[in-house]
Scaffold this active site. Structure first.
Site, PDB file in Angstrom:
ATOM      1  N   VAL A  74       0.841  -1.201   0.000  1.00 21.13           N
ATOM      2  CA  VAL A  74       0.000   0.000   0.000  1.00 21.13           C
ATOM      3  C   VAL A  74       0.872   1.246   0.000  1.00 21.13           C
ATOM      4  CG1 VAL A  74      -1.745   1.314   1.264  1.00 21.13           C
ATOM      5  CG2 VAL A  74      -1.906  -1.176   1.157  1.00 21.13           C
ATOM      6  N   ASP A 279       8.144  -0.858   6.666  1.00 24.87           N
ATOM      7  CA  ASP A 279       9.360  -0.725   5.861  1.00 24.87           C
ATOM      8  C   ASP A 279      10.356   0.198   6.562  1.00 24.87           C
ATOM      9  OD1 ASP A 279       8.337  -2.308   3.835  1.00 24.87           O
ATOM     10  OD2 ASP A 279       7.563  -0.596   2.696  1.00 24.87           O
TER      11      ASP A 279
END
Length: 299
Positions: A74, A279
């Site tokens: 996303v 991340d």
């Protein structure tokens, strides 16, 4: 606002949830096609290739860019749509799926998620922009994590076993066993202060790590970011505090403070990594700012 969805590009992460994302993609895309939606499938060779595919698709005449994957996928899509006005659809197929939770999208029913996309209801939501000391700015949608929670994410991402959400609590136990405090200097809008902390988390949504409500009061469309700070304390007490993050009751402990603002600056000694949407983004110091209503989701 509701508009017809006739043509989409679907960015598929085949590695999502250790390969189970492929099954979710097959179910969801079949459901979209059954509803008359034309689907072009995009599968990147690696994250950089996936990012380029998403950017090219967002610049075309599609009605929406659909993400089949987890929170990291996303985030790539958020970067791709930028100011294009192209809405995002989401088929949750990752380990955490915290964007889906915040958007009210079913995390375990790809066909139901596809029905939401086909319905075409568009809603604007906030995103955040993070600028670390050692790299370029990046966008994220859920939570930026530093200190203990960044170390937990780093360990969980490197674990080959177990699969799924169980990696996060196991990684947390391992990191708690050797935790040391970080000395933070923090600015929330115009207010600057210092704390000795084991973690600091900035949330655009309530949860990360598969439902851990680290910033339980965060709302994805209120134009603000929530900041949760946890001070260093006895190790045994910290072990007891961690499970309460799943319910959001950790905020009842005296070691926990919460703030809210539109611009947050974090720095700490020793320096620490900062993660967003699972991340690694870079290292502190970092500035995090909200962009109200910057992205449209089909939700």
């Amino acid at each position: 606002m509701t508009t017809a969805i006739a043509r989409v590009s679907a960015l598929i992460n085949p590695a999502a949830r250790h390969g189970l994302g492929v099954r979710a993609a097959a179910t969801a895309l079949a459901a979209l096609r059954d509803r008359g939606v034309e689907v072009t499938e995009l599968v990147g060779r690696d994250p950089d290739d996936a990012r380029e595919l998403a950017r090219t698709a967002a610049a075309s005449d599609i009605d929406a860019l659909v993400v089949v994957g987890g929170d990291g996928s996303v985030r790539l899509a958020l970067e791709a749509v930028g100011d294009t006005g192209v809405p995002l659809g989401l088929i949750p197929a990752g380990t955490g799926n915290d964007h889906a939770r915040a958007l009210g999208i079913p995390t375990d029913d790809p066909a139901a998620a596809a029905a939401i996309i086909a319905a075409g209801r568009r809603r604007p939501f906030d995103i955040a922009v993070i600028t670390p000391a050692d790299g370029p700015s990046a966008v994220f949608g859920t939570v930026a994590a530093t200190g203990l929670d960044a170390l937990v994410t780093e360990r969980a991402n490197n674990m080959s076993w177990p699969k799924g959400q169980l990696r996060y609590p196991l990684a947390a136990v391992a990191e708690l066993a050797r935790m040391k405090p970080f000395h933070y200097r923090i600015t929330v809008d115009d207010n600057t202060f210092e704390r000795d902390l084991i973690l600091a988390a900035v949330g655009n949504t309530p949860s990360y790590g598969g439902g851990m409500k680290i910033t339980p009061s965060a709302v994805i469309d209120d134009g603000l970011l929530d900041l949760t700070l946890i001070s260093h304390g006895p190790r045994l007490k910290m072990f007891g505090l961690f499970p309460t993050m799943y319910s959001g009751k950790h905020i009842e402990h005296k070691e926990v403070e919460q703030f809210r603002g539109s611009r947050i600056v974090l720095d700490c000694v020793p320096t620490a990594p900062i993660y967003a949407d699972g991340d690694r983004i870079g290292r502190l110091p970092a500035t995090i700012e909200v962009r109200p209503g910057a992205v449209t989701f089909l939700a």
